[in-house]
Design a protein around this motif. Sequence first.
Motif, mmCIF file in Angstrom:
data_model
loop_
_atom_site.group_PDB
_atom_site.id
_atom_site.type_symbol
_atom_site.label_atom_id
_atom_site.label_comp_id
_atom_site.label_asym_id
_atom_site.label_seq_id
_atom_site.Cartn_x
_atom_site.Cartn_y
_atom_site.Cartn_z
ATOM 1 N N ALA A 86 40.187 33.486 39.170
ATOM 2 C CA ALA A 86 39.939 34.703 39.940
ATOM 3 C C ALA A 86 41.230 35.270 40.536
ATOM 4 C CB ALA A 86 38.919 34.419 41.052
ATOM 5 N N ALA A 87 42.064 34.396 41.110
ATOM 6 C CA ALA A 87 43.304 34.867 41.734
ATOM 7 C C ALA A 87 44.263 35.435 40.698
ATOM 8 C CB ALA A 87 43.965 33.721 42.505
ATOM 9 N N ALA A 88 44.425 34.725 39.572
ATOM 10 C CA ALA A 88 45.334 35.194 38.527
ATOM 11 C C ALA A 88 44.838 36.499 37.918
ATOM 12 C CB ALA A 88 45.484 34.122 37.448
ATOM 13 N N ALA A 89 43.520 36.652 37.791
ATOM 14 C CA ALA A 89 42.966 37.896 37.249
ATOM 15 C C ALA A 89 43.280 39.076 38.161
ATOM 16 C CB ALA A 89 41.458 37.755 37.058
ATOM 17 N N SER A 90 43.209 38.865 39.464
ATOM 18 C CA SER A 90 43.556 39.925 40.406
ATOM 19 C C SER A 90 45.020 40.327 40.271
ATOM 20 C CB SER A 90 43.267 39.476 41.838
ATOM 21 O OG SER A 90 41.892 39.251 42.027
ATOM 22 N N TRP A 91 45.891 39.311 40.158
ATOM 23 C CA TRP A 91 47.312 39.605 39.977
ATOM 24 C C TRP A 91 47.576 40.286 38.643
ATOM 25 C CZ3 TRP A 91 51.138 40.073 43.147
ATOM 26 C CH2 TRP A 91 51.129 39.388 44.369
ATOM 27 N N PHE A 92 46.864 39.891 37.610
ATOM 28 C CA PHE A 92 47.071 40.467 36.290
ATOM 29 C C PHE A 92 46.797 41.970 36.299
ATOM 30 C CE2 PHE A 92 45.721 41.519 31.929
ATOM 31 C CZ PHE A 92 46.804 41.041 31.215
ATOM 32 N N GLY A 93 45.795 42.384 37.042
ATOM 33 C CA GLY A 93 45.514 43.809 37.118
ATOM 34 C C GLY A 93 46.479 44.553 38.016
ATOM 35 N N ALA A 94 46.867 43.937 39.130
ATOM 36 C CA ALA A 94 47.616 44.664 40.157
ATOM 37 C C ALA A 94 49.121 44.645 39.968
ATOM 38 C CB ALA A 94 47.274 44.093 41.538
ATOM 39 N N ILE A 95 49.656 43.637 39.269
ATOM 40 C CA ILE A 95 51.114 43.494 39.216
ATOM 41 C C ILE A 95 51.785 44.642 38.471
ATOM 42 C CG2 ILE A 95 51.291 42.162 37.056
ATOM 43 C CD1 ILE A 95 53.328 40.360 38.542
ATOM 44 N N VAL A 96 51.018 45.360 37.658
ATOM 45 C CA VAL A 96 51.582 46.501 36.948
ATOM 46 C C VAL A 96 52.077 47.563 37.924
ATOM 47 C CG1 VAL A 96 49.411 47.766 36.702
ATOM 48 C CG2 VAL A 96 51.194 48.068 34.994
ATOM 49 N N THR A 97 51.444 47.653 39.103
ATOM 50 C CA THR A 97 51.871 48.649 40.086
ATOM 51 C C THR A 97 53.223 48.292 40.700
ATOM 52 O OG1 THR A 97 50.634 47.517 41.845
ATOM 53 C CG2 THR A 97 49.484 49.228 40.621
ATOM 54 N N ASN A 106 20.038 39.690 40.854
ATOM 55 C CA ASN A 106 21.156 40.595 41.099
ATOM 56 C C ASN A 106 21.948 40.149 42.314
ATOM 57 O OD1 ASN A 106 20.752 42.998 39.160
ATOM 58 N ND2 ASN A 106 18.723 42.733 40.041
ATOM 59 N N SER A 107 22.052 38.863 42.521
ATOM 60 C CA SER A 107 22.710 38.357 43.716
ATOM 61 C C SER A 107 24.181 38.689 43.707
ATOM 62 C CB SER A 107 22.541 36.838 43.805
ATOM 63 O OG SER A 107 23.301 36.328 44.884
ATOM 64 N N SER A 108 24.669 39.287 44.807
ATOM 65 C CA SER A 108 26.095 39.594 44.925
ATOM 66 C C SER A 108 26.899 38.364 45.283
ATOM 67 C CB SER A 108 26.312 40.675 45.993
ATOM 68 O OG SER A 108 25.930 40.177 47.261
ATOM 69 N N HIS A 109 26.201 37.207 45.499
ATOM 70 C CA HIS A 109 26.929 35.991 45.827
ATOM 71 C C HIS A 109 27.420 35.276 44.578
ATOM 72 C CE1 HIS A 109 25.703 36.523 49.948
ATOM 73 N NE2 HIS A 109 24.440 36.622 49.567
ATOM 74 N N VAL A 110 27.048 35.797 43.380
ATOM 75 C CA VAL A 110 27.568 35.229 42.141
ATOM 76 C C VAL A 110 29.042 35.557 42.053
ATOM 77 C CG1 VAL A 110 27.397 35.244 39.634
ATOM 78 C CG2 VAL A 110 25.331 35.477 41.017
ATOM 79 N N GLU A 111 29.856 34.621 41.678
ATOM 80 C CA GLU A 111 31.298 34.852 41.588
ATOM 81 C C GLU A 111 31.586 36.001 40.632
ATOM 82 O OE1 GLU A 111 35.454 32.541 40.490
ATOM 83 O OE2 GLU A 111 33.531 31.513 40.379
ATOM 84 N N LEU A 112 32.545 36.845 41.015
ATOM 85 C CA LEU A 112 32.836 38.072 40.269
ATOM 86 C C LEU A 112 33.106 37.831 38.810
ATOM 87 C CD1 LEU A 112 33.487 41.110 40.235
ATOM 88 C CD2 LEU A 112 35.827 40.546 40.900
ATOM 89 N N TRP A 113 33.795 36.725 38.481
ATOM 90 C CA TRP A 113 34.233 36.529 37.107
ATOM 91 C C TRP A 113 33.314 35.590 36.323
ATOM 92 C CZ3 TRP A 113 37.550 40.180 36.710
ATOM 93 C CH2 TRP A 113 38.336 40.495 37.821
#
Length: 412
Positions: free
Chosen positions: A66-77, A350-357
């Motif tokens: 999850a953490a690496a996926a967030s960085w993968f999207g954002a580091i381009v900025t 439809n639980s929002s407590h399911v992990e995003l990824w």
Amino acid sequence: MTPEDQEETQPLLRPPGGSAPRSRRVFLAAFAAALGPLSFGFALGYSSPAIPSLRRAAPPAPRLDAAAASWFGAIVTLGAAAGGVLGGWLVDLAGRKLSLLLCTVPFVTGFAVITAAQNVWMLLGGRLLTGLACGIASLVAPVYISEIAYPEVRGLLGSCVQLMVVIGILLAYLAGWVLEWRWLAVLGCVPPSFMLLLMCCMPETPRFLLTKHKHQEAMAAMQFLWGSEQGWEEPPVRAEHQGFRLVQLQRPGIYKPFIIGISLMAFQQLSGINAVMFYAESIFQEAKFKDSSLASVVVGVIQVLFTAIAALVMDRAGRRLLLALSGVVMVFSTSAFGAYFKLTQDGPSNSSHVELWTPVSMEPTNASMGLAWLAVGSMCLFIAGGAQALRCLLAGLCLLHLQCPFHIGLCP
């Protein structure tokens, strides 16, 4: 604005009267430069389909948490921020053409590193390089296009820049529907490679050549781009006004457009439009939509459509009205999207407590089918409003820049 300031906002090259024969090669040169914004859009949209693919990757391929996926999207900025500074230095030192040629190197290298990635650090490094190229291309390509275009087509060609960006995003979404992350990165090398080949055959802008006192080269460039160098005159350009100095911010004609432009761009970025582009497919996965890839493609199509519509109606409706309307639409749509997650967070399927990824079934239950489409509809409205806002914002900034004596480039 003083008469001296008005003189400085005029093009270096202007027809004293009449109309000279026009060459269509200016459109080819503009297309070659517009492949930079297309590559920029592809790099922005790449993370949306690539992240779910990388989350499913089996060893020995790198796999994102999850953490690496967030960085993968954002580091381009982060790369784009550095690229913007580098592009501002290159565009005047090396020229518009060479800057565009140089930006193809981090584009191709970045996607090549991603293709060959054996670990997460190579993935992040590749994204950082493509971000660097995005920053350069987003600055240099509009300058090149505006300076090679004659007045009759300058607005048309200038509108193509933002349109090519959203087409690049849509291309990434469409390709990600059928390609996994490695082959998608291979496809990302194609537009900048094609731009490199085409730009090698294109001339430098006549304006830049004249600022470097290369009169003969400028005439040759005009002959290539416009079909004739006759009938054009070169007004005097004072060297002391070719650069920007901080002391100029004391003048209302400079600091007011500067503050307005910076504020508009800051609020546009804080709206979250880039986050939606980076994580569109993951967002729809969390929304439990049946086919998250299809939903992201629909969003990309909406963005292209409304960017084109904004370019067509902007001069009639006005920038201010469209910006205000876009803001209202974006507020409404994000509120509806938040309401969707609130309404579905307590449901058993439809639980929002399911992990995003976490991989989930994309088949919504009958009871939540309408709510799933609420998520897609609200996101489409958000993208439509954002597309109109960005197009009007860029055009408005160009008008503000034309009021500034230190503005060197020609805006559409």
